[in-house]
Design an enzyme around this catalytic site. Structure first.
Site, PDB file in Angstrom:
ATOM      1  N   GLN A  15       0.830  -1.203   0.000  1.00 16.66           N
ATOM      2  CA  GLN A  15       0.000   0.000   0.000  1.00 16.66           C
ATOM      3  C   GLN A  15       0.866   1.256   0.000  1.00 16.66           C
ATOM      4  OE1 GLN A  15      -3.249  -0.713   2.586  1.00 16.66           O
ATOM      5  NE2 GLN A  15      -4.135   1.319   2.421  1.00 16.66           N
ATOM      6  N   SER A  41       3.206  -6.195   3.281  1.00 10.96           N
ATOM      7  CA  SER A  41       1.892  -5.929   3.858  1.00 10.96           C
ATOM      8  C   SER A  41       0.789  -6.506   2.967  1.00 10.96           C
ATOM      9  CB  SER A  41       1.705  -4.426   4.088  1.00 10.96           C
ATOM     10  OG  SER A  41       0.541  -4.164   4.831  1.00 10.96           O
ATOM     11  N   LEU A  42      -0.023  -5.665   2.324  1.00 11.60           N
ATOM     12  CA  LEU A  42      -1.064  -6.155   1.426  1.00 11.60           C
ATOM     13  C   LEU A  42      -0.485  -7.099   0.377  1.00 11.60           C
ATOM     14  CD1 LEU A  42      -2.249  -5.409  -1.690  1.00 11.60           C
ATOM     15  CD2 LEU A  42      -3.798  -6.252   0.083  1.00 11.60           C
ATOM     16  N   ARG A  51     -10.215  -7.738   4.663  1.00  8.88           N
ATOM     17  CA  ARG A  51      -9.074  -7.121   5.362  1.00  8.88           C
ATOM     18  C   ARG A  51      -9.142  -5.598   5.247  1.00  8.88           C
ATOM     19  NH1 ARG A  51      -3.648  -5.534   4.067  1.00  8.88           N
ATOM     20  NH2 ARG A  51      -2.038  -6.307   5.508  1.00  8.88           N
ATOM     21  N   HIS A 105      -0.103  -1.668  10.924  1.00  9.68           N
ATOM     22  CA  HIS A 105       0.943  -2.496  11.548  1.00  9.68           C
ATOM     23  C   HIS A 105       1.321  -2.017  12.946  1.00  9.68           C
ATOM     24  CE1 HIS A 105       1.298  -4.776   7.907  1.00  9.68           C
ATOM     25  NE2 HIS A 105       1.352  -3.650   7.236  1.00  9.68           N
ATOM     26  N   GLN A 156      -0.151 -10.080  11.261  1.00  2.92           N
ATOM     27  CA  GLN A 156       0.568  -9.143  10.397  1.00  2.92           C
ATOM     28  C   GLN A 156      -0.055  -7.750  10.414  1.00  2.92           C
ATOM     29  OE1 GLN A 156      -0.458  -7.940   6.850  1.00  2.92           O
ATOM     30  NE2 GLN A 156       1.166  -8.825   5.593  1.00  2.92           N
TER      31      GLN A 156
END
Length: 306
Positions: free
Chosen positions: A11, A90-91, A115, A195, A242
């Site tokens: 992202q 991440s994503l 998510r 996060h 995560q």
């Protein structure tokens, strides 16, 4: 030649028009977008025509990035380049999970939508932002965050670059302290404090969502953001964790290099991860795939060194 690693963009890399050329040039890429549109109508349109404002909204950013990441990887595989290991930022880890065969494209896309929904909800509950800290080492940044109640070191991108999440007011005060220490901050194009503990509710809700899906072992090693090592089991637990845990990116890249990777291909929009890999290792060969030109270049370069 050593091993090839595919790394999936995260992202903040999004931009209007992303994925359009891949859609027109690759049947494998087109299939990714078509699958997404069948589940979430209009996703392709947002990728190809979305404004910066539209694409910055988490509910849009994550599904769209997932599609472009996965489409780029699918186009690369269709052209004959396959990876020996995978990681996503991440994503991007969800796109890597789908590409690995651990979960179907359809299920992975549904998970990404859920998510995004939960992370956007958590962002509304606790307004926060993110910023990259440059020119300071990890320990110094961590020490500075401890001076503030609501600022956390969350993404360890490369030596000398740490991203923090913070409550908006506290983050401004933190930036002033970074400047005093000789560092520099840059805001990130995201809509929440990801996060970090701000995402605890999203993590819990996503864990519940994951119970309805089947995840099997990946076809090649897939590295976890949380552990910086390949998944062995507890896929669902780590995927939920995560969301509220730091991304151990430069440790992940170092572990991939130790496992034999000497060629990294960033799949998805932009070259953010490519730049990080180059800072982590001056010996790694780094490429990216986000459009037809970069696809052709990467295929040519990788296959010529095979």
């Amino acid at each position: 030649m050593g091993k090839i690693a595919f790394i999936f963009s995260g992202q903040g890399a999004q931009y209007g028009g992303m994925g359009w050329e891949l859609y027109g040039a690759s049947s494998a890429a087109k299939a990714v977008f078509d699958t997404a549109d069948g589940i979430r109508p209009g996703t392709s349109g947002q990728c190809f025509e979305g404004t910066a404002e539209t694409l910055s909204q988490t509910e849009n950013t994550q599904p769209c990035l997932f599609c472009v990441d996965l489409a780029a990887a699918a186009a690369l595989r269709e052209a004959g380049v396959t990876p020996d290991m995978l990681a996503g930022f991440s994503l991007g880890e969800l796109a890597a999970l789908a590409f690995s065969g651990a979960v179907t494209y359809e299920d992975a896309f549904k998970l990404v939508c859920r998510r995004a929904y939960h992370m956007a909800g958590a962002s509304r509950e606790t307004p926060a932002a993110m910023a990259a800290v440059l020119k300071l080492d990890d320990d110094t940044v961590i020490a500075l965050t401890k001076e503030f109640e609501n600022v956390y070191a969350v993404n360890f991108n490369s030596p000398g670059q740490v991203v923090v999440s913070g409550e908006v007011g506290a983050l401004e005060a933190f930036k002033a302290r970074v400047k005093e220490k000789g560092g520099k901050t840059m805001p990130l194009k995201v809509s929440g404090g990801f996060h970090s503990p701000f995402m605890a509710s999203a993590s819990d809700r996503f864990a519940e969502e994951l119970e309805d899906f089947t995840i099997t072992p990946p076809s090649v090693p897939l590295y976890s953001n949380v552990t910086a090592r390949p998944y062995e089991d507890d896929f669902k637990g780590l995927l939920a964790l995560q969301i509220k845990s730091p991304v151990q990116w430069w440790r992940t890249v170092e572990n991939m290099i130790a496992a034999g990777a000497d060629t990294f291909v960033e799949v998805g929009p932009g070259k953010v991860l490519s730049g990080l890999v180059s800072r982590i290792s001056d010996k790694a060969r780094v490429f990216n795939v986000e459009d037809v030109s970069s696809l052709k270049n990467t295929v040519s370069e990788v296959q010529s060194h095979a």
